[in-house]
Design a protein around this motif. Structure first.
Motif, short mmCIF file in Angstrom:
data_model
loop_
_atom_site.label_atom_id
_atom_site.label_comp_id
_atom_site.label_asym_id
_atom_site.label_seq_id
_atom_site.Cartn_x
_atom_site.Cartn_y
_atom_site.Cartn_z
N GLU A 16 8.53 2.43 -7.74
CA GLU A 16 8.17 1.33 -8.63
C GLU A 16 7.52 0.23 -7.80
O GLU A 16 7.98 -0.09 -6.70
CB GLU A 16 9.43 0.77 -9.29
N PHE A 17 6.45 -0.36 -8.31
CA PHE A 17 5.74 -1.42 -7.62
C PHE A 17 5.94 -2.73 -8.37
O PHE A 17 5.68 -2.81 -9.58
CB PHE A 17 4.24 -1.09 -7.52
N VAL A 18 6.42 -3.74 -7.65
CA VAL A 18 6.77 -5.02 -8.26
C VAL A 18 6.09 -6.14 -7.48
O VAL A 18 6.15 -6.19 -6.25
CB VAL A 18 8.30 -5.25 -8.23
N GLN A 19 5.46 -7.06 -8.20
CA GLN A 19 4.88 -8.23 -7.55
C GLN A 19 5.93 -9.33 -7.51
O GLN A 19 6.53 -9.70 -8.52
CB GLN A 19 3.64 -8.72 -8.29
N GLY A 20 6.17 -9.86 -6.31
CA GLY A 20 7.18 -10.89 -6.16
C GLY A 20 7.20 -11.45 -4.76
O GLY A 20 6.48 -10.98 -3.87
N THR B 258 0.81 -1.22 0.00
CA THR B 258 0.00 0.00 0.00
C THR B 258 0.84 1.27 0.00
O THR B 258 0.30 2.37 -0.13
CB THR B 258 -0.97 0.03 1.19
N GLY B 259 2.16 1.14 0.17
CA GLY B 259 3.04 2.29 -0.03
C GLY B 259 3.37 3.11 1.20
O GLY B 259 4.10 4.10 1.08
N ASP B 260 2.89 2.75 2.37
CA ASP B 260 3.08 3.58 3.56
C ASP B 260 4.56 3.90 3.82
O ASP B 260 4.91 5.06 4.06
CB ASP B 260 2.49 2.88 4.78
N ILE B 261 5.41 2.89 3.82
CA ILE B 261 6.83 3.13 4.06
C ILE B 261 7.48 3.80 2.85
O ILE B 261 8.27 4.74 3.00
CB ILE B 261 7.55 1.80 4.38
N ALA B 262 7.14 3.36 1.67
CA ALA B 262 7.74 3.91 0.45
C ALA B 262 7.52 5.40 0.34
O ALA B 262 8.44 6.15 -0.02
CB ALA B 262 7.17 3.19 -0.78
N PHE B 263 6.32 5.87 0.62
CA PHE B 263 6.04 7.30 0.53
C PHE B 263 6.88 8.07 1.53
O PHE B 263 7.41 9.15 1.23
CB PHE B 263 4.56 7.57 0.78
N ALA C 254 -0.06 6.20 -5.15
CA ALA C 254 1.18 6.84 -5.62
C ALA C 254 0.96 7.72 -6.84
O ALA C 254 1.79 8.58 -7.13
CB ALA C 254 2.21 5.76 -5.95
N ALA C 255 -0.14 7.53 -7.54
CA ALA C 255 -0.34 8.20 -8.83
C ALA C 255 -0.23 9.71 -8.73
O ALA C 255 0.30 10.38 -9.63
CB ALA C 255 -1.68 7.80 -9.42
N GLU D 135 -3.53 -7.31 -4.99
CA GLU D 135 -4.53 -6.35 -4.51
C GLU D 135 -3.89 -5.26 -3.66
O GLU D 135 -4.26 -4.08 -3.76
CB GLU D 135 -5.62 -7.07 -3.70
N MET D 136 -2.93 -5.64 -2.84
CA MET D 136 -2.23 -4.63 -2.03
C MET D 136 -1.44 -3.68 -2.92
O MET D 136 -1.43 -2.46 -2.71
CB MET D 136 -1.31 -5.33 -1.04
N LEU D 137 -0.78 -4.22 -3.94
CA LEU D 137 -0.03 -3.38 -4.86
C LEU D 137 -0.94 -2.42 -5.63
O LEU D 137 -0.56 -1.28 -5.90
CB LEU D 137 0.74 -4.25 -5.86
N ALA D 138 -2.13 -2.88 -5.97
CA ALA D 138 -3.07 -2.01 -6.68
C ALA D 138 -3.45 -0.80 -5.83
O ALA D 138 -3.57 0.32 -6.34
CB ALA D 138 -4.33 -2.80 -7.06
N VAL D 139 -3.61 -1.02 -4.53
CA VAL D 139 -3.89 0.09 -3.62
C VAL D 139 -2.71 1.06 -3.61
O VAL D 139 -2.89 2.28 -3.68
CB VAL D 139 -4.18 -0.44 -2.19
N GLY D 140 -1.51 0.53 -3.53
CA GLY D 140 -0.33 1.38 -3.50
C GLY D 140 -0.15 2.18 -4.78
O GLY D 140 0.16 3.38 -4.74
#
Length: 252
Positions: free
Chosen positions: A119-123, A76-81, A110-111, A101-106
């Motif tokens: 950058e958001f990566v699924q892995g 969801t991006g909390d730390i990244a932001f 971020a938009a 689903e979590m990445l979609a929220v992030g």
């Protein structure tokens, strides 16, 4: 009493096959993704924000040189932001999460402000899709306890960090204040699942999250696991009476 097989692990208080745990965890976060940040505020009375701020203050991303940061299980991006805002113009953050689903929220969050520096990566944390020595720092906040093979995730963290890179992990721990521990247990097992049911319509994912905290190693034991993965100068800093701990280690 049912014997636990070598290939078993825990999913909350239940014993499950190791190969099944990731699917079960994914299902939990699929259910809670859209309300994840709201529930964090409600469950912690907003304290998760202060804990995350403390993590980024400890990290201290530089403002005047390039800095490539990896945040794992941070969909969801909390730390990244926070890292992006604290760093300079050459700070780049990669968010990795196994749950789409979590990445979609992030990505949606971020938009507006961080479309070009995050950058958001699924892995999978157990097998990171990055070359050796790719990042200056690695963080994981409230995610390591959901990884089926924690020791593999720690080794992967060590692998992708540059020499001199820092590992920081924020995770729930064991309350070490008398009376507070009983209050915390009562709140966790009675209030949080009911709150989850009220907000999301399903309390079971939050019962798992509470149980997973109790199954996670204490701060000293987890610090030992970090050292075994190759990190040095490992520390564990308890916060809020031991409800959470901030673990740190360096790659040399």
């Amino acid at each position: 009493m049912t014997a636990v097989r070598d290939e078993d692990t825990h999913f909350g208080f239940s014993n499950v096959r190791l190969t099944d745990k990731q699917r079960l965890v994914d299902d939990v976060f699929h259910k809670v993704a859209s309300r994840y940040d709201l529930m964090n505020d409600l469950m912690s009375a907003g304290l998760h924000r202060a804990w995350k701020d403390a993590l980024v203050s400890t990290l201290r991303p530089p403002r005047h040189r390039p800095f490539h940061h990896l945040d794992v299980a941070g969909g969801t991006g909390d730390i990244a932001f926070r890292v992006s805002d604290a760093g300079g113009p050459d700070t780049k953050v990669t968010v990795l999460d196994i749950n789409g689903e979590m990445l979609a929220v992030g990505r949606a969050r971020a938009a507006a402000r961080h479309a070009h520096d995050i950058e958001f990566v699924q892995g999978n944390a157990e097998s990171l899709p990055f070359p050796d020595r790719s990042f200056d720092a690695y963080t994981i906040a409230f995610g390591i306890r959901n990884v089926p093979r924690i020791e593999l995730a720690l080794k992967e963290a060590h692998r992708v960090l540059k020499r001199g890179g820092r590992f920081l992990c924020l995770e729930f721990s064991r309350v070490d204040v008398p009376v507070l521990d009983a209050i915390y247990d009562a709140y966790s097992f009675n209030v949080i699942p009911a709150m989850g049911r009220m907000v999301t319509g399903d309390g079971e994912p939050y019962r798992y999250l509470v149980e997973s905290i109790r199954k996670f190693p204490n701060a000293r034991a987890f610090a030992g696991m970090i050292e075994e993965a190759g990190f040095v100068r490992v520390t564990a800093r308890p916060m809020t009476g031991g409800i959470v701990a901030l673990h740190s280690g360096w790659k040399i």
